[in-house]
Scaffold this motif. Structure first.
Motif, PDB file in Angstrom:
ATOM      1  N   ARG A 127     -35.385   9.557 -24.582  1.00  0.00           N
ATOM      2  CA  ARG A 127     -35.053   9.396 -25.999  1.00  0.00           C
ATOM      3  C   ARG A 127     -34.993  10.761 -26.696  1.00  0.00           C
ATOM      4  NH1 ARG A 127     -36.419   5.561 -30.383  1.00  0.00           N
ATOM      5  NH2 ARG A 127     -36.731   4.078 -28.747  1.00  0.00           N
TER       6      ARG A 127
ATOM      7  N   ILE B 225     -32.313   7.373 -34.480  1.00  0.00           N
ATOM      8  CA  ILE B 225     -31.028   7.330 -33.765  1.00  0.00           C
ATOM      9  C   ILE B 225     -29.884   6.944 -34.711  1.00  0.00           C
ATOM     10  CG2 ILE B 225     -29.795   6.110 -31.924  1.00  0.00           C
ATOM     11  CD1 ILE B 225     -32.574   5.887 -30.490  1.00  0.00           C
ATOM     12  N   SER B 226     -30.110   5.929 -35.531  1.00  0.00           N
ATOM     13  CA  SER B 226     -29.040   5.443 -36.404  1.00  0.00           C
ATOM     14  C   SER B 226     -28.709   6.459 -37.504  1.00  0.00           C
ATOM     15  CB  SER B 226     -29.459   4.112 -37.029  1.00  0.00           C
ATOM     16  OG  SER B 226     -28.346   3.399 -37.439  1.00  0.00           O
TER      17      SER B 226
ATOM     18  N   ASP C 296     -32.591  -0.545 -36.768  1.00  0.00           N
ATOM     19  CA  ASP C 296     -33.715  -1.490 -36.808  1.00  0.00           C
ATOM     20  C   ASP C 296     -34.053  -1.920 -38.240  1.00  0.00           C
ATOM     21  OD1 ASP C 296     -33.905  -1.326 -34.105  1.00  0.00           O
ATOM     22  OD2 ASP C 296     -35.981  -0.630 -34.046  1.00  0.00           O
TER      23      ASP C 296
ATOM     24  N   ASP D  17     -41.105  10.833 -47.875  1.00  0.00           N
ATOM     25  CA  ASP D  17     -41.436   9.420 -47.711  1.00  0.00           C
ATOM     26  C   ASP D  17     -40.911   8.648 -48.927  1.00  0.00           C
ATOM     27  OD1 ASP D  17     -42.550   7.032 -47.108  1.00  0.00           O
ATOM     28  OD2 ASP D  17     -44.628   7.729 -47.028  1.00  0.00           O
TER      29      ASP D  17
ATOM     30  N   GLU E 171     -36.618  12.373 -44.029  1.00  0.00           N
ATOM     31  CA  GLU E 171     -37.454  11.877 -42.925  1.00  0.00           C
ATOM     32  C   GLU E 171     -38.926  11.951 -43.338  1.00  0.00           C
ATOM     33  OE1 GLU E 171     -37.300  10.393 -39.804  1.00  0.00           O
ATOM     34  OE2 GLU E 171     -39.483  10.594 -39.901  1.00  0.00           O
ATOM     35  N   LYS E 172     -39.625  10.837 -43.095  1.00  0.00           N
ATOM     36  CA  LYS E 172     -41.048  10.746 -43.480  1.00  0.00           C
ATOM     37  C   LYS E 172     -41.930  11.711 -42.692  1.00  0.00           C
ATOM     38  CE  LYS E 172     -43.555   6.969 -42.364  1.00  0.00           C
ATOM     39  NZ  LYS E 172     -43.999   5.580 -42.427  1.00  0.00           N
TER      40      LYS E 172
ATOM     41  N   GLY F 196     -31.281  -2.184 -28.676  1.00  0.00           N
ATOM     42  CA  GLY F 196     -31.711  -1.647 -29.978  1.00  0.00           C
ATOM     43  C   GLY F 196     -31.028  -0.344 -30.342  1.00  0.00           C
ATOM     44  N   ALA F 197     -31.075   0.617 -29.442  1.00  0.00           N
ATOM     45  CA  ALA F 197     -30.498   1.934 -29.732  1.00  0.00           C
ATOM     46  C   ALA F 197     -28.980   1.838 -29.797  1.00  0.00           C
ATOM     47  CB  ALA F 197     -30.924   2.930 -28.668  1.00  0.00           C
TER      48      ALA F 197
ATOM     49  N   ARG G  37     -45.734   1.501 -22.251  1.00  0.00           N
ATOM     50  CA  ARG G  37     -44.728   2.475 -21.849  1.00  0.00           C
ATOM     51  C   ARG G  37     -45.358   3.559 -21.028  1.00  0.00           C
ATOM     52  NH1 ARG G  37     -40.108   4.055 -26.151  1.00  0.00           N
ATOM     53  NH2 ARG G  37     -38.783   2.542 -25.164  1.00  0.00           N
TER      54      ARG G  37
HETATM   55  C1  LIG Z   1     -40.731  -1.227 -26.226  1.00  0.00           C
HETATM   56  C2  LIG Z   1     -39.370  -0.897 -26.699  1.00  0.00           C
HETATM   57  C3  LIG Z   1     -38.421  -0.485 -25.766  1.00  0.00           C
HETATM   58  C4  LIG Z   1     -37.131  -0.209 -26.178  1.00  0.00           C
HETATM   59  N1  LIG Z   1     -36.214   0.150 -25.246  1.00  0.00           N
HETATM   60  C5  LIG Z   1     -34.924   0.299 -25.620  1.00  0.00           C
HETATM   61  C6  LIG Z   1     -33.896   0.578 -24.668  1.00  0.00           C
HETATM   62  O1  LIG Z   1     -34.137   0.761 -23.485  1.00  0.00           O
HETATM   63  N2  LIG Z   1     -32.612   0.656 -25.100  1.00  0.00           N
HETATM   64  C7  LIG Z   1     -32.293   0.496 -26.406  1.00  0.00           C
HETATM   65  O2  LIG Z   1     -31.098   0.535 -26.749  1.00  0.00           O
HETATM   66  N3  LIG Z   1     -33.243   0.284 -27.346  1.00  0.00           N
HETATM   67  C8  LIG Z   1     -34.530   0.172 -26.988  1.00  0.00           C
HETATM   68  N4  LIG Z   1     -35.485  -0.079 -27.928  1.00  0.00           N
HETATM   69  C9  LIG Z   1     -35.112  -0.168 -29.338  1.00  0.00           C
HETATM   70  C10 LIG Z   1     -34.763   1.185 -29.957  1.00  0.00           C
HETATM   71  O3  LIG Z   1     -35.774   2.123 -29.680  1.00  0.00           O
HETATM   72  C11 LIG Z   1     -34.608   1.041 -31.463  1.00  0.00           C
HETATM   73  O4  LIG Z   1     -33.787  -0.065 -31.706  1.00  0.00           O
HETATM   74  C12 LIG Z   1     -33.970   2.279 -32.099  1.00  0.00           C
HETATM   75  O5  LIG Z   1     -34.779   3.410 -31.922  1.00  0.00           O
HETATM   76  C13 LIG Z   1     -33.755   2.049 -33.591  1.00  0.00           C
HETATM   77  O6  LIG Z   1     -33.184   3.200 -34.158  1.00  0.00           O
HETATM   78  P1  LIG Z   1     -33.294   3.426 -35.718  1.00  0.00           P
HETATM   79  O7  LIG Z   1     -32.589   4.697 -35.997  1.00  0.00           O
HETATM   80  O8  LIG Z   1     -32.876   2.207 -36.443  1.00  0.00           O
HETATM   81  O9  LIG Z   1     -34.849   3.578 -36.008  1.00  0.00           O
HETATM   82  P2  LIG Z   1     -35.871   4.668 -35.472  1.00  0.00           P
HETATM   83  O10 LIG Z   1     -35.348   5.337 -34.252  1.00  0.00           O
HETATM   84  O11 LIG Z   1     -37.188   3.969 -35.413  1.00  0.00           O
HETATM   85  O12 LIG Z   1     -35.933   5.751 -36.648  1.00  0.00           O
HETATM   86  C14 LIG Z   1     -36.426   5.486 -37.945  1.00  0.00           C
HETATM   87  C15 LIG Z   1     -36.810   6.815 -38.615  1.00  0.00           C
HETATM   88  O13 LIG Z   1     -37.097   6.576 -39.999  1.00  0.00           O
HETATM   89  C16 LIG Z   1     -38.274   7.296 -40.369  1.00  0.00           C
HETATM   90  N5  LIG Z   1     -38.888   6.656 -41.557  1.00  0.00           N
HETATM   91  C17 LIG Z   1     -39.628   5.518 -41.574  1.00  0.00           C
HETATM   92  N6  LIG Z   1     -40.005   5.223 -42.833  1.00  0.00           N
HETATM   93  C18 LIG Z   1     -39.501   6.191 -43.637  1.00  0.00           C
HETATM   94  C19 LIG Z   1     -39.568   6.451 -45.061  1.00  0.00           C
HETATM   95  N7  LIG Z   1     -40.238   5.649 -45.909  1.00  0.00           N
HETATM   96  N8  LIG Z   1     -38.950   7.539 -45.561  1.00  0.00           N
HETATM   97  C20 LIG Z   1     -38.272   8.385 -44.726  1.00  0.00           C
HETATM   98  N9  LIG Z   1     -38.189   8.182 -43.362  1.00  0.00           N
HETATM   99  C21 LIG Z   1     -38.793   7.110 -42.846  1.00  0.00           C
HETATM  100  C22 LIG Z   1     -39.121   7.244 -39.118  1.00  0.00           C
HETATM  101  O14 LIG Z   1     -40.113   8.251 -39.098  1.00  0.00           O
HETATM  102  C23 LIG Z   1     -38.068   7.433 -38.005  1.00  0.00           C
HETATM  103  O15 LIG Z   1     -37.826   8.786 -37.702  1.00  0.00           O
HETATM  104  C24 LIG Z   1     -36.791  -0.324 -27.562  1.00  0.00           C
HETATM  105  C25 LIG Z   1     -37.751  -0.697 -28.503  1.00  0.00           C
HETATM  106  C26 LIG Z   1     -39.025  -1.007 -28.075  1.00  0.00           C
HETATM  107  C27 LIG Z   1     -40.039  -1.457 -29.101  1.00  0.00           C
END
Ligand SMILES: Cc1cc2nc3c(=O)[nH]c(=O)nc-3n(C[C@H](O)[C@H](O)[C@H](O)COP(=O)(O)OP(=O)(O)OC[C@H]3O[C@@H](n4cnc5c(N)ncnc54)[C@H](O)[C@@H]3O)c2cc1C
Length: 377
Positions: free
Chosen positions: A105, A11-12, A286, A126, A32-33, A298-299, A181
């Protein structure tokens, strides 16, 4: 033109890429991994007005009306008898076209992907190492090495970037809780229903106009190191069914029958706020900080953080980590407090909590401070 590497198409990372795409002042690549993004996943996400406001700036209001819902209230129930404790009117924080929104999502990811040219997104990439001399040199598992001016680490809770920068200290910690979930069809309430139990809570909310609902439960569970690292445990049907039966038996809803497509995973949170020494490496979403999931931010915070970072780069300013640290502390304290209050087990404490909940849920000053501060950006 400065070159930006985005690690992670979550998402971020994708929201940040949308801002770069609109602005066109930087060249960028997303690494993306995984080998693809799952755009069929039926699980839900809640987005409060702070992130909807930002998403609408990149056209989110045009998303198919059938794919989104606008719950107006959070209804609190006692899990054991489904008796209503109180409700909070979250629609009070809506403004103009920015409304508290729930959806799948996968629909959000699909929307974020739509404006990204495919040639800028590299799957199976990766990240394994970072060398920082004049430029940032990124090393990937497939032996690809590329140079960039900036690195935006959006690689989620298990951020490899963070592990490269901070070694063991960059690893998240187990939050003594497990998430279940699932999906429910034809639930009666189109607002957010929050059921409080002893050492667990669960939330049910709509994710489309087709009678589809998301079920998410957070259950306290101490595990030993070996169990936490055994990923097969969380796929084991008897382990999952035991957990579901455990909460089902403490609720008058027939969860074992109603909840489908159940997935189970351990909850990890960040140990502390960490800021990289290098001025050209930014952690977002995250990867910067992962909260306990009891405030559903989180999102939304992943989107807000990407927006703040983009503004910082654009304005040649250095406030990103300062602003993010402040907001992170505010949300972390609320998330931790919710987690504690939602899971109380002593009947006297529960009784007192419910009295407070009834009072605070109608107290304007409290709500403005507890939610309004977070929902405005
Ligand atoms: C049980 C649960 C319920 C939740 N419910 C909610 C909710 O209702 N509302 C809300 O706002 N938030 C919610 N969240 C939190 C939310 O899902 C996360 O905060 C959000 O998805 C984080 O976004 P992000 O882009 O930081 O990371 P992510 O969406 O996790 O994306 C990270 C990406 O990086 C990739 N990646 C990882 N390592 C590497 C690497 N070495 N090289 C290249 N790519 C890599 C991954 O494959 C992934 O695609 C919930 C979380 C949990 C655990």
């Amino acid at each position: 033109m400065k070159k930006i590497a985005i690690i992670g198409a979550g998402i971020s990372g994708l929201f940040f890429a949308n801002l770069l795409e609109k602005d066109q002042s930087y060249s960028y690549k997303i690494f993306e991994k995984k080998n693809s993004l799952d755009l069929t996943d039926g699980y839900g996400i809640q987005l409060s007005v702070n992130s909807i406001n930002l998403l609408n700036k990149i056209g989110f209001q045009k998303i198919n009306a059938n794919d989104i819902c606008f719950p107006k209230k959070v209804n609190f129930f006692d899990a054991k008898n489904s008796k209503k404790i109180c409700d909070i009117d979250i629609s009070k924080f809506n403004n103009q076209n920015n409304r508290y929104t729930t959806l799948k999502r996968a629909k959000l990811l699909k929307f974020l992907l739509a404006n990204i040219p495919l040639e800028k997104l590299f799957f199976n990439s990766d990240l394994i190492d970072i060398k920082n001399q004049n430029k940032l040199s990124l090393h990937f598992k497939d032996k690809n090495i590329e140079e960039f001016d900036y690195l935006v680490a959006a690689d989620g809770i298990y951020s490899k970037t963070k592990q490269i920068l901070f070694k063991k200290e960059g690893l998240p910690k187990y939050f003594n809780s497990i998430a279940l979930r699932g999906n429910i069809h034809n639930f009666k309430n189109f607002d957010i229903s929050l059921f409080l139990g002893s050492k667990f809570h669960f939330v049910i909310y709509p994710i489309s106009q087709n009678q589809e609902f998301n079920f998410i439960s957070i259950i306290r569970k101490e595990l030993i190191e070996q169990e936490i690292s055994n990923r097969n445990l969380f796929k084991d049907n008897s382990f999952i069914n035991n957990l579901l039966n455990q909460i089902s038996s403490k609720s008058n809803l027939n969860l074992s029958k109603e909840v489908k497509d159940i997935k189970c995973f351990p909850i990890f949170v960040s140990k502390k706020i960490q800021v990289p020494k290098s001025k050209n490496i930014f952690l977002t979403g995250d990867a910067f900080y992962s909260f306990p999931p009891s405030f559903a931010q989180g999102a939304s915070q992943s989107i807000e953080a990407a927006n703040e970072l983009f503004n910082d780069l654009k304005n040649n300013s250095t406030n990103y980590y300062k602003i993010r640290t402040l907001k992170t502390k505010q949300i972390n304290s609320r998330s931790s407090f919710n987690h504690f209050a939602f899971h109380l087990s002593n009947p006297l404490n529960v009784f007192i909590r419910d009295i407070f909940l009834k009072y605070l849920s109608k107290n304007k000053t409290f709500l403005e401070n507890y939610l309004g501060k977070i929902y405005s950006n």
